[in-house]
Design a protein around this motif. Structure first.
Motif, PDB file in Angstrom:
ATOM      1  N   SER A 185       5.211   0.242   8.715  1.00  0.00           N
ATOM      2  CA  SER A 185       6.349   1.154   8.773  1.00  0.00           C
ATOM      3  C   SER A 185       6.182   2.399   7.905  1.00  0.00           C
ATOM      4  O   SER A 185       7.080   3.246   7.888  1.00  0.00           O
ATOM      5  CB  SER A 185       7.628   0.419   8.342  1.00  0.00           C
ATOM      6  OG  SER A 185       7.868  -0.697   9.157  1.00  0.00           O
ATOM      7  N   PHE A 186       5.059   2.519   7.187  1.00  0.00           N
ATOM      8  CA  PHE A 186       4.931   3.607   6.216  1.00  0.00           C
ATOM      9  C   PHE A 186       3.608   4.342   6.364  1.00  0.00           C
ATOM     10  O   PHE A 186       2.608   3.773   6.805  1.00  0.00           O
ATOM     11  CB  PHE A 186       5.043   3.045   4.786  1.00  0.00           C
ATOM     12  CG  PHE A 186       6.275   2.224   4.545  1.00  0.00           C
ATOM     13  CD1 PHE A 186       7.503   2.827   4.347  1.00  0.00           C
ATOM     14  CD2 PHE A 186       6.215   0.834   4.543  1.00  0.00           C
ATOM     15  CE1 PHE A 186       8.644   2.075   4.132  1.00  0.00           C
ATOM     16  CE2 PHE A 186       7.343   0.068   4.327  1.00  0.00           C
ATOM     17  CZ  PHE A 186       8.561   0.690   4.127  1.00  0.00           C
ATOM     18  N   VAL A 187       3.646   5.617   5.980  1.00  0.00           N
ATOM     19  CA  VAL A 187       2.435   6.442   5.898  1.00  0.00           C
ATOM     20  C   VAL A 187       2.411   7.118   4.536  1.00  0.00           C
ATOM     21  O   VAL A 187       3.443   7.231   3.862  1.00  0.00           O
ATOM     22  CB  VAL A 187       2.373   7.501   7.023  1.00  0.00           C
ATOM     23  CG1 VAL A 187       2.249   6.836   8.379  1.00  0.00           C
ATOM     24  CG2 VAL A 187       3.604   8.410   6.977  1.00  0.00           C
ATOM     25  N   ASN A 188       1.239   7.595   4.128  1.00  0.00           N
ATOM     26  CA  ASN A 188       1.145   8.249   2.830  1.00  0.00           C
ATOM     27  C   ASN A 188       1.468   9.733   2.950  1.00  0.00           C
ATOM     28  O   ASN A 188       1.922  10.211   3.997  1.00  0.00           O
ATOM     29  CB  ASN A 188      -0.232   8.005   2.204  1.00  0.00           C
ATOM     30  CG  ASN A 188      -1.353   8.730   2.957  1.00  0.00           C
ATOM     31  OD1 ASN A 188      -1.107   9.492   3.896  1.00  0.00           O
ATOM     32  ND2 ASN A 188      -2.574   8.514   2.533  1.00  0.00           N
ATOM     33  N   TYR A 189       1.228  10.479   1.876  1.00  0.00           N
ATOM     34  CA  TYR A 189       1.569  11.906   1.843  1.00  0.00           C
ATOM     35  C   TYR A 189       0.838  12.702   2.921  1.00  0.00           C
ATOM     36  O   TYR A 189       1.269  13.783   3.319  1.00  0.00           O
ATOM     37  CB  TYR A 189       1.224  12.484   0.461  1.00  0.00           C
ATOM     38  CG  TYR A 189      -0.260  12.599   0.214  1.00  0.00           C
ATOM     39  CD1 TYR A 189      -0.907  13.817   0.339  1.00  0.00           C
ATOM     40  CD2 TYR A 189      -1.031  11.486  -0.139  1.00  0.00           C
ATOM     41  CE1 TYR A 189      -2.264  13.930   0.120  1.00  0.00           C
ATOM     42  CE2 TYR A 189      -2.382  11.596  -0.359  1.00  0.00           C
ATOM     43  CZ  TYR A 189      -3.001  12.817  -0.228  1.00  0.00           C
ATOM     44  OH  TYR A 189      -4.357  12.921  -0.438  1.00  0.00           O
ATOM     45  N   ASP A 190      -0.287  12.166   3.410  1.00  0.00           N
ATOM     46  CA  ASP A 190      -1.099  12.871   4.403  1.00  0.00           C
ATOM     47  C   ASP A 190      -0.967  12.234   5.790  1.00  0.00           C
ATOM     48  O   ASP A 190      -1.852  12.398   6.636  1.00  0.00           O
ATOM     49  CB  ASP A 190      -2.560  12.856   3.944  1.00  0.00           C
ATOM     50  CG  ASP A 190      -3.345  14.046   4.486  1.00  0.00           C
ATOM     51  OD1 ASP A 190      -2.712  15.039   4.875  1.00  0.00           O
ATOM     52  OD2 ASP A 190      -4.580  13.967   4.526  1.00  0.00           O
ATOM     53  N   SER A 191       0.117  11.489   6.011  1.00  0.00           N
ATOM     54  CA  SER A 191       0.427  10.844   7.298  1.00  0.00           C
ATOM     55  C   SER A 191      -0.597   9.787   7.703  1.00  0.00           C
ATOM     56  O   SER A 191      -0.737   9.453   8.875  1.00  0.00           O
ATOM     57  CB  SER A 191       0.539  11.899   8.421  1.00  0.00           C
ATOM     58  OG  SER A 191       1.572  12.804   8.134  1.00  0.00           O
ATOM     59  N   PHE A 207       5.415   3.266  -5.356  1.00  0.00           N
ATOM     60  CA  PHE A 207       6.376   2.903  -4.320  1.00  0.00           C
ATOM     61  C   PHE A 207       5.969   1.670  -3.515  1.00  0.00           C
ATOM     62  O   PHE A 207       6.681   1.289  -2.583  1.00  0.00           O
ATOM     63  CB  PHE A 207       6.602   4.072  -3.380  1.00  0.00           C
ATOM     64  CG  PHE A 207       7.468   5.155  -3.975  1.00  0.00           C
ATOM     65  CD1 PHE A 207       8.707   4.865  -4.525  1.00  0.00           C
ATOM     66  CD2 PHE A 207       7.046   6.473  -4.002  1.00  0.00           C
ATOM     67  CE1 PHE A 207       9.505   5.851  -5.076  1.00  0.00           C
ATOM     68  CE2 PHE A 207       7.844   7.473  -4.545  1.00  0.00           C
ATOM     69  CZ  PHE A 207       9.072   7.157  -5.079  1.00  0.00           C
ATOM     70  N   PHE A 208       4.827   1.053  -3.835  1.00  0.00           N
ATOM     71  CA  PHE A 208       4.389  -0.140  -3.112  1.00  0.00           C
ATOM     72  C   PHE A 208       3.841  -1.157  -4.115  1.00  0.00           C
ATOM     73  O   PHE A 208       3.256  -0.782  -5.126  1.00  0.00           O
ATOM     74  CB  PHE A 208       3.340   0.211  -2.055  1.00  0.00           C
ATOM     75  CG  PHE A 208       3.853   1.182  -1.027  1.00  0.00           C
ATOM     76  CD1 PHE A 208       4.619   0.744   0.034  1.00  0.00           C
ATOM     77  CD2 PHE A 208       3.605   2.542  -1.157  1.00  0.00           C
ATOM     78  CE1 PHE A 208       5.125   1.645   0.960  1.00  0.00           C
ATOM     79  CE2 PHE A 208       4.106   3.449  -0.240  1.00  0.00           C
ATOM     80  CZ  PHE A 208       4.870   3.000   0.825  1.00  0.00           C
ATOM     81  N   SER A 209       4.037  -2.438  -3.804  1.00  0.00           N
ATOM     82  CA  SER A 209       3.681  -3.475  -4.764  1.00  0.00           C
ATOM     83  C   SER A 209       2.992  -4.646  -4.078  1.00  0.00           C
ATOM     84  O   SER A 209       3.265  -4.964  -2.918  1.00  0.00           O
ATOM     85  CB  SER A 209       4.938  -3.995  -5.483  1.00  0.00           C
ATOM     86  OG  SER A 209       5.511  -3.004  -6.294  1.00  0.00           O
ATOM     87  N   SER A 210       2.097  -5.283  -4.836  1.00  0.00           N
ATOM     88  CA  SER A 210       1.494  -6.567  -4.468  1.00  0.00           C
ATOM     89  C   SER A 210       1.916  -7.549  -5.548  1.00  0.00           C
ATOM     90  O   SER A 210       1.566  -7.368  -6.714  1.00  0.00           O
ATOM     91  CB  SER A 210      -0.031  -6.454  -4.414  1.00  0.00           C
ATOM     92  OG  SER A 210      -0.438  -5.409  -3.558  1.00  0.00           O
ATOM     93  N   GLY A 232       4.546  -5.078  -0.002  1.00  0.00           N
ATOM     94  CA  GLY A 232       5.587  -4.259   0.604  1.00  0.00           C
ATOM     95  C   GLY A 232       6.079  -3.165  -0.314  1.00  0.00           C
ATOM     96  O   GLY A 232       5.481  -2.882  -1.366  1.00  0.00           O
ATOM     97  N   PRO A 233       7.187  -2.529   0.060  1.00  0.00           N
ATOM     98  CA  PRO A 233       7.714  -1.405  -0.723  1.00  0.00           C
ATOM     99  C   PRO A 233       8.337  -1.857  -2.041  1.00  0.00           C
ATOM    100  O   PRO A 233       8.896  -2.949  -2.137  1.00  0.00           O
ATOM    101  CB  PRO A 233       8.778  -0.814   0.215  1.00  0.00           C
ATOM    102  CG  PRO A 233       9.216  -1.965   1.068  1.00  0.00           C
ATOM    103  CD  PRO A 233       7.991  -2.795   1.274  1.00  0.00           C
TER     104      PRO A 233
END
Length: 638
Positions: A128-134, A281-284, A338-339
């Protein structure tokens, strides 16, 4: 003479023989018909050889290479070598799964890839997510992680699961997908990684269990699990992202601690219930159903120079022993990929939202119980940028009574300024006496400078809590407002052809606007305070000069420091300072009546004021100090 004749005859004989041979070769050369027949026969032979080679190739294909290698291993010294190396686990090397291969599973939120070698996750993609560069967000990819169990065997071997091949299987159980990776000793004796992946969830169950290995695993030696992860960059500014990338853990039931964000750090933790490898913004996150007795945690920072270090932020590692029960491994864990979103994390019963850096003590309390609920409500009905503005207005209105007290104190100090000037003129260079009478007058009219400082101190927890809130607000990620494309990152109105140290290679507009607003606000407030400040004491810094410097230093610091910060935070400070200027002007021009305040002051001055113990003690101390000062001056004169 006889010898010469003999030599000549020999030569003549050799020549004659050579001529005869040439004649015979010419005489016996094949005719054109014979040459054609020979060429035809040669071609037929080539065709026959080609057919034979193809036939041999087809015969080889009929025996699968996998079966051939297994049979070869069983019937040759290869099996002996494998047994010498792996002992009982040699069986796993003879299975069809003993080769490089992957098992893939997709849910609505995750795309997962498991490696047969090592049995662990080779790739984790957040769909559901992309980084700053899509580019899609990959938490694990291209071998940036390692997962290994190191253990000893009863036949004196030390093995690592990362080097061994597991047999995979995938089954469906309702909406769940179960991935089993088994490292086998025999068909029904194995070490298993069991993943239960839920349909619409970032959390999966992860059980490590063995069956029938009590006589294989050496229980007198520690069985260690070692998990490491090298965090990829996901944000526009790797320096800003790295500031909020940190290993956080919970231990001793309710204690939350962190490793250092800079350099290398290592801690040995007891009774750990979870550890979070947070990448802003993301965690394991690894969660244990029962507290882990001892965990060694390690982190290493990789960002020294944003121009050079552009791929990885930090390396995290967790190492802990697995408990054996009757010689068997049985560890029930959970994995979250996830986020770092408070709304998502609080759905789990492990207080995982505590891994978000909302601040400690009262600052975290303000964020969790005031700002987060307020912001969540506002963004449910308003665009994100507008929600920040409305939230800022509400906070400033809530704190307006504090500012009113501050401005009232400043107004009183301004009214009694002529009397303060008269005290200074009366006592000349006697600073001790000036200070004593100044404090007495201020106390008498209720206009102490401390009364103006107290409201400012009350505002500090709110200021710091918001400073922690905006960089951690996941909802702001990739949300645009006006010219800012991402409120969780810096806005850009111009690119610089060079890099300015501490500032960057771009120009952000929101920090500029916030700096201008804070300059005018400080010009209006600090100017009044410096004009009415108390006289400078010997050995003490000149507060008037410091206030003048702060008028220029604070906006400059805002301009430089916030150029790489979240534009949402700069937007808040800009609006906040504009509102503060507006509140100050309204209070000054429409609420405070200086003539009325002046009359109240005169009434207070006319009434005798009983001094408190503290005031009496301060007066006595100042009188003693003044007496000592006079004695010193008399000694100097002598």
């Amino acid at each position: 003479m006889e010898e010469k004749k003999l030599d000549l005859n020999s030569v003549i004989g050799f020549v004659l023989i050579f001529v005869i041979l040439l004649f015979m070769l010419w005489q016996n050369q094949p005719s054109p018909e014979e040459l054609e027949a020979q060429e035809k026969a040669k071609q037929e032979q080539v065709e026959a050889d080609k057919k034979q080679a193809e036939s041999e190739k087809e015969t080889t294909k009929e025996v699968p290479s996998q079966d051939f290698s297994v049979a070869s291993a069983k019937d040759s010294t290869q099996l002996v070598a494998i047994k010498n190396k792996l002992g009982a686990f040699a069986y796993s090397a003879t299975l069809p799964s003993a080769k490089d291969g992957y098992t893939t599973v997709e849910t609505e939120k995750l795309a997962l890839k498991f490696n047969n070698k090592g049995g662990f996750l080779e790739e984790v993609k957040l769909k559901s997510f992309v980084n700053y560069d899509s580019v899609p967000i990959y938490i694990i990819k291209d071998k940036n992680t390692a997962f290994n169990i190191n253990f000893g065997t009863t036949d004196s071997r030390i093995l690592n699961t990362k080097d061994l091949y597991f047999e995979p299987s995938v089954i469906k159980n309702g909406d769940d997908t179960i991935v089993s990776m088994k490292l086998k000793v025999s068909d029904n004796r194995y070490l298993e990684y069991r993943y239960v992946i839920h349909k619409d969830d970032y959390m999966m169950d992860f059980d490590i269990q063995s069956k029938g290995l009590s006589d294989v695993i050496n229980s007198s030696q520690t069985v260690n699990l070692d998990w490491s992860l090298k965090g990829y960059r996901h944000d526009k500014s790797i320096t800003y992202e790295n500031r909020y990338t940190r290993l956080t853990y919970r231990h001793e039931s309710d204690k939350i601690d962190k490793l250092s964000p800079r350099g290398e750090d290592e801690e040995v933790v007891e009774n750990a219930s979870w550890m979070s490898f947070r990448q802003h913004f993301f965690s394991s996150i690894l969660v244990s159903e029962k507290p882990l007795k001892t965990v060694t945690l390690f982190s290493e920072d990789h960002v020294d120079n944003e121009e050079v270090d552009t791929l990885y932020t930090k390396t995290f590692e967790a190492k802990f022993p697995l408990a054996l029960q009757a010689g068997e491994v049985q560890e029930n864990l959970k994995l979250y990929f996830g986020p770092t979103d408070q709304k998502v994390l609080k759905n789990y019963a492990y207080d995982l939202e505590d891994s978000i850096p909302f601040g400690w003590g009262i600052f975290g309390w303000i964020n969790r119980h005031l700002f987060i609920p307020l912001f969540n409500f506002l963004v449910s009905v308003l665009p994100y940028g507008v929600a920040i503005i409305v939230m800022t207005i509400l906070i400033k209105l809530l704190m307006s009574f504090v500012q009113y007290k501050q401005f009232l104190s400043q107004a009183k100090l301004k009214i009694i300024k002529p009397e303060l000037d008269a005290i200074k003129e009366k006592h000349g260079d006697n600073k001790m006496k000036i200070q004593q009478e100044t404090m007495a007058l201020q106390s008498q009219v209720g206009a102490s400078p401390l009364s103006g400082c107290l409201p400012a101190l009350i505002q500090l927890p709110v200021f710091y809590a918001l400073f922690q809130f905006f960089p951690s607000a996941f909802d702001l990620r990739q949300k645009s407002f006006l010219w800012a494309q991402d409120l969780s990152s810096y806005d850009v109105i111009a690119k610089l052809p060079f890099r300015i140290p501490m500032y960057g290679e771009h120009v952000s507009l929101f920090p500029i606007l916030a700096s201008i607003a804070i300059f005018f606000y400080m010009k209006m407030t600090t100017g009044q305070q410096s004009a009415m400040s108390q006289p400078q004491q010997e050995g003490m810094p000149d507060m008037q000069k410091m206030m003048k410097y702060m008028i220029y230093f604070s906006p400059l610091m805002m301009l430089v420091f916030f150029n790489n910060y979240a534009s949402g935070l700069s937007l808040y400070y800009f609006i906040s300072n504009l509102i503060s200027i507006g509140i100050m002007l309204v209070i000054k021009n429409y609420i405070l009546d200086e003539e009325k305040i002046h009359a109240q002051i005169q009434l207070k001055k006319a009434k005798p004021k009983k001094q408190s113990r503290f005031q009496k003690k301060m007066k006595e101390m100042m009188e003693q100090a003044e007496a000592q000062q006079r004695q010193q001056q008399n000694k100097k004169k002598k």
